[in-house]
Design a protein around this motif. Structure first.
Motif, PDB file in Angstrom:
ATOM      1  N   TRP A 161      64.155  51.839  54.404  1.00 33.10           N
ATOM      2  CA  TRP A 161      64.770  52.735  53.439  1.00 33.10           C
ATOM      3  C   TRP A 161      66.220  52.962  53.848  1.00 33.10           C
ATOM      4  O   TRP A 161      66.509  53.234  55.021  1.00 33.10           O
ATOM      5  CB  TRP A 161      64.031  54.074  53.392  1.00 33.10           C
ATOM      6  CG  TRP A 161      62.683  53.982  52.781  1.00 33.10           C
ATOM      7  CD1 TRP A 161      61.488  53.818  53.428  1.00 33.10           C
ATOM      8  CD2 TRP A 161      62.374  54.027  51.383  1.00 33.10           C
ATOM      9  NE1 TRP A 161      60.466  53.757  52.527  1.00 33.10           N
ATOM     10  CE2 TRP A 161      60.973  53.887  51.259  1.00 33.10           C
ATOM     11  CE3 TRP A 161      63.131  54.183  50.229  1.00 33.10           C
ATOM     12  CZ2 TRP A 161      60.329  53.898  50.025  1.00 33.10           C
ATOM     13  CZ3 TRP A 161      62.495  54.191  48.996  1.00 33.10           C
ATOM     14  CH2 TRP A 161      61.109  54.047  48.904  1.00 33.10           C
ATOM     15  N   ARG A 164      76.445  53.008  52.242  1.00 33.19           N
ATOM     16  CA  ARG A 164      74.998  52.948  52.364  1.00 33.19           C
ATOM     17  C   ARG A 164      74.629  52.924  53.846  1.00 33.19           C
ATOM     18  O   ARG A 164      75.261  52.228  54.639  1.00 33.19           O
ATOM     19  CB  ARG A 164      74.466  51.687  51.672  1.00 33.19           C
ATOM     20  CG  ARG A 164      72.965  51.633  51.549  1.00 33.19           C
ATOM     21  CD  ARG A 164      72.526  50.412  50.752  1.00 33.19           C
ATOM     22  NE  ARG A 164      73.073  50.419  49.391  1.00 33.19           N
ATOM     23  CZ  ARG A 164      72.719  49.543  48.455  1.00 33.19           C
ATOM     24  NH1 ARG A 164      71.839  48.595  48.734  1.00 33.19           N
ATOM     25  NH2 ARG A 164      73.245  49.603  47.261  1.00 33.19           N
ATOM     26  N   TYR A 204      67.255  53.671  48.620  1.00 34.87           N
ATOM     27  CA  TYR A 204      66.904  52.303  48.284  1.00 34.87           C
ATOM     28  C   TYR A 204      65.830  51.780  49.232  1.00 34.87           C
ATOM     29  O   TYR A 204      65.935  51.946  50.453  1.00 34.87           O
ATOM     30  CB  TYR A 204      68.119  51.385  48.415  1.00 34.87           C
ATOM     31  CG  TYR A 204      69.225  51.659  47.440  1.00 34.87           C
ATOM     32  CD1 TYR A 204      70.267  52.515  47.772  1.00 34.87           C
ATOM     33  CD2 TYR A 204      69.247  51.037  46.197  1.00 34.87           C
ATOM     34  CE1 TYR A 204      71.303  52.756  46.879  1.00 34.87           C
ATOM     35  CE2 TYR A 204      70.290  51.265  45.296  1.00 34.87           C
ATOM     36  CZ  TYR A 204      71.302  52.131  45.657  1.00 34.87           C
ATOM     37  OH  TYR A 204      72.326  52.356  44.772  1.00 34.87           O
ATOM     38  N   CYS A 205      64.851  51.127  48.668  1.00 36.07           N
ATOM     39  CA  CYS A 205      63.897  50.373  49.448  1.00 36.07           C
ATOM     40  C   CYS A 205      64.461  48.975  49.672  1.00 36.07           C
ATOM     41  O   CYS A 205      65.156  48.424  48.796  1.00 36.07           O
ATOM     42  CB  CYS A 205      62.585  50.283  48.686  1.00 36.07           C
ATOM     43  SG  CYS A 205      61.331  49.246  49.450  1.00 36.07           S
ATOM     44  N   ALA A 206      64.183  48.403  50.826  1.00 37.85           N
ATOM     45  CA  ALA A 206      64.668  47.058  51.117  1.00 37.85           C
ATOM     46  C   ALA A 206      63.624  46.293  51.918  1.00 37.85           C
ATOM     47  O   ALA A 206      62.839  46.888  52.660  1.00 37.85           O
ATOM     48  CB  ALA A 206      65.976  47.119  51.896  1.00 37.85           C
ATOM     49  N   TRP A 208      68.645  41.228  53.370  1.00 36.27           N
ATOM     50  CA  TRP A 208      67.828  42.279  52.773  1.00 36.27           C
ATOM     51  C   TRP A 208      67.788  42.121  51.266  1.00 36.27           C
ATOM     52  O   TRP A 208      68.803  41.849  50.627  1.00 36.27           O
ATOM     53  CB  TRP A 208      68.384  43.662  53.134  1.00 36.27           C
ATOM     54  CG  TRP A 208      68.194  44.024  54.565  1.00 36.27           C
ATOM     55  CD1 TRP A 208      69.059  43.803  55.602  1.00 36.27           C
ATOM     56  CD2 TRP A 208      67.052  44.660  55.140  1.00 36.27           C
ATOM     57  NE1 TRP A 208      68.515  44.269  56.764  1.00 36.27           N
ATOM     58  CE2 TRP A 208      67.292  44.806  56.523  1.00 36.27           C
ATOM     59  CE3 TRP A 208      65.840  45.128  54.627  1.00 36.27           C
ATOM     60  CZ2 TRP A 208      66.373  45.396  57.387  1.00 36.27           C
ATOM     61  CZ3 TRP A 208      64.928  45.722  55.489  1.00 36.27           C
ATOM     62  CH2 TRP A 208      65.193  45.847  56.850  1.00 36.27           C
ATOM     63  N   TYR A 209      66.606  42.298  50.710  1.00 36.67           N
ATOM     64  CA  TYR A 209      66.409  42.362  49.264  1.00 36.67           C
ATOM     65  C   TYR A 209      66.234  43.837  48.898  1.00 36.67           C
ATOM     66  O   TYR A 209      65.563  44.580  49.619  1.00 36.67           O
ATOM     67  CB  TYR A 209      65.185  41.547  48.850  1.00 36.67           C
ATOM     68  CG  TYR A 209      65.354  40.071  49.082  1.00 36.67           C
ATOM     69  CD1 TYR A 209      65.092  39.517  50.337  1.00 36.67           C
ATOM     70  CD2 TYR A 209      65.798  39.228  48.078  1.00 36.67           C
ATOM     71  CE1 TYR A 209      65.259  38.166  50.572  1.00 36.67           C
ATOM     72  CE2 TYR A 209      65.967  37.867  48.297  1.00 36.67           C
ATOM     73  CZ  TYR A 209      65.691  37.347  49.547  1.00 36.67           C
ATOM     74  OH  TYR A 209      65.867  36.006  49.775  1.00 36.67           O
ATOM     75  N   TRP A 210      66.804  44.210  47.745  1.00 33.65           N
ATOM     76  CA  TRP A 210      66.921  45.628  47.418  1.00 33.65           C
ATOM     77  C   TRP A 210      66.160  46.015  46.167  1.00 33.65           C
ATOM     78  O   TRP A 210      66.097  45.250  45.204  1.00 33.65           O
ATOM     79  CB  TRP A 210      68.390  45.989  47.210  1.00 33.65           C
ATOM     80  CG  TRP A 210      69.237  45.708  48.401  1.00 33.65           C
ATOM     81  CD1 TRP A 210      69.951  44.574  48.659  1.00 33.65           C
ATOM     82  CD2 TRP A 210      69.440  46.561  49.522  1.00 33.65           C
ATOM     83  NE1 TRP A 210      70.588  44.678  49.867  1.00 33.65           N
ATOM     84  CE2 TRP A 210      70.304  45.888  50.416  1.00 33.65           C
ATOM     85  CE3 TRP A 210      68.987  47.843  49.863  1.00 33.65           C
ATOM     86  CZ2 TRP A 210      70.720  46.452  51.624  1.00 33.65           C
ATOM     87  CZ3 TRP A 210      69.407  48.400  51.058  1.00 33.65           C
ATOM     88  CH2 TRP A 210      70.252  47.703  51.930  1.00 33.65           C
ATOM     89  N   GLY A 264      66.569  51.748  43.572  1.00 32.55           N
ATOM     90  CA  GLY A 264      66.872  53.063  44.102  1.00 32.55           C
ATOM     91  C   GLY A 264      66.161  54.180  43.368  1.00 32.55           C
ATOM     92  O   GLY A 264      65.815  54.062  42.188  1.00 32.55           O
TER      93      GLY A 264
END
Length: 118
Positions: free
Chosen positions: A36, A45, A94-96, A106-108, A111
């Protein structure tokens, strides 16, 4: 390509709690780490918490002792339990996901907004 869908954000008073969830789908490859991140207006970020497939975790100093990250590998889902929330926790969360095949990338998700009122 992995798809990440977050849920659980909202508005809460200072001292309250929220639980964020993120479900990953669509990838042919195994997920290494999930995490996160958050971004407040006018700020960069930043990592909030990260968990590997083996369960190792790390946290930003600002959330240690208040936030807990957990993961259900069978469901490809990661959670963030947030307690004792403060106004300064207000941000877009955001989850990653980091895939085994592409370590370091990282893939995002899109949010979810967390707002903490004083």
């Amino acid at each position: 390509q992995v798809q990440l869908v977050e849920s659980g954000g909202g508005l809460v008073q200072a001292g309250g709690s929220l639980r964020l969830s993120c479900a990953a789908s669509g990838s042919r490859f195994s997920i290494n780490a999930m995490g996160w991140f958050r971004q407040a207006p006018g700020k960069q970020r930043e990592l909030v918490a990260r968990i590997t497939s083996g369960g190792n975790t790390n946290y930003a100093d600002s959330v240690k002792g208040r936030f807990t990250i957990s993961r259900d590998n069978a469901k490809n889902t990661v959670y963030l339990q947030m307690n004792s929330l403060k106004p300064e926790d207000t941000a877009l969360y955001y989850c990653a996901a980091e895939m085994v095949a592409t370590i370091g990338r990282w893939y995002w998700g899109r949010g979810t907004q967390v707002s903490v009122s004083s």
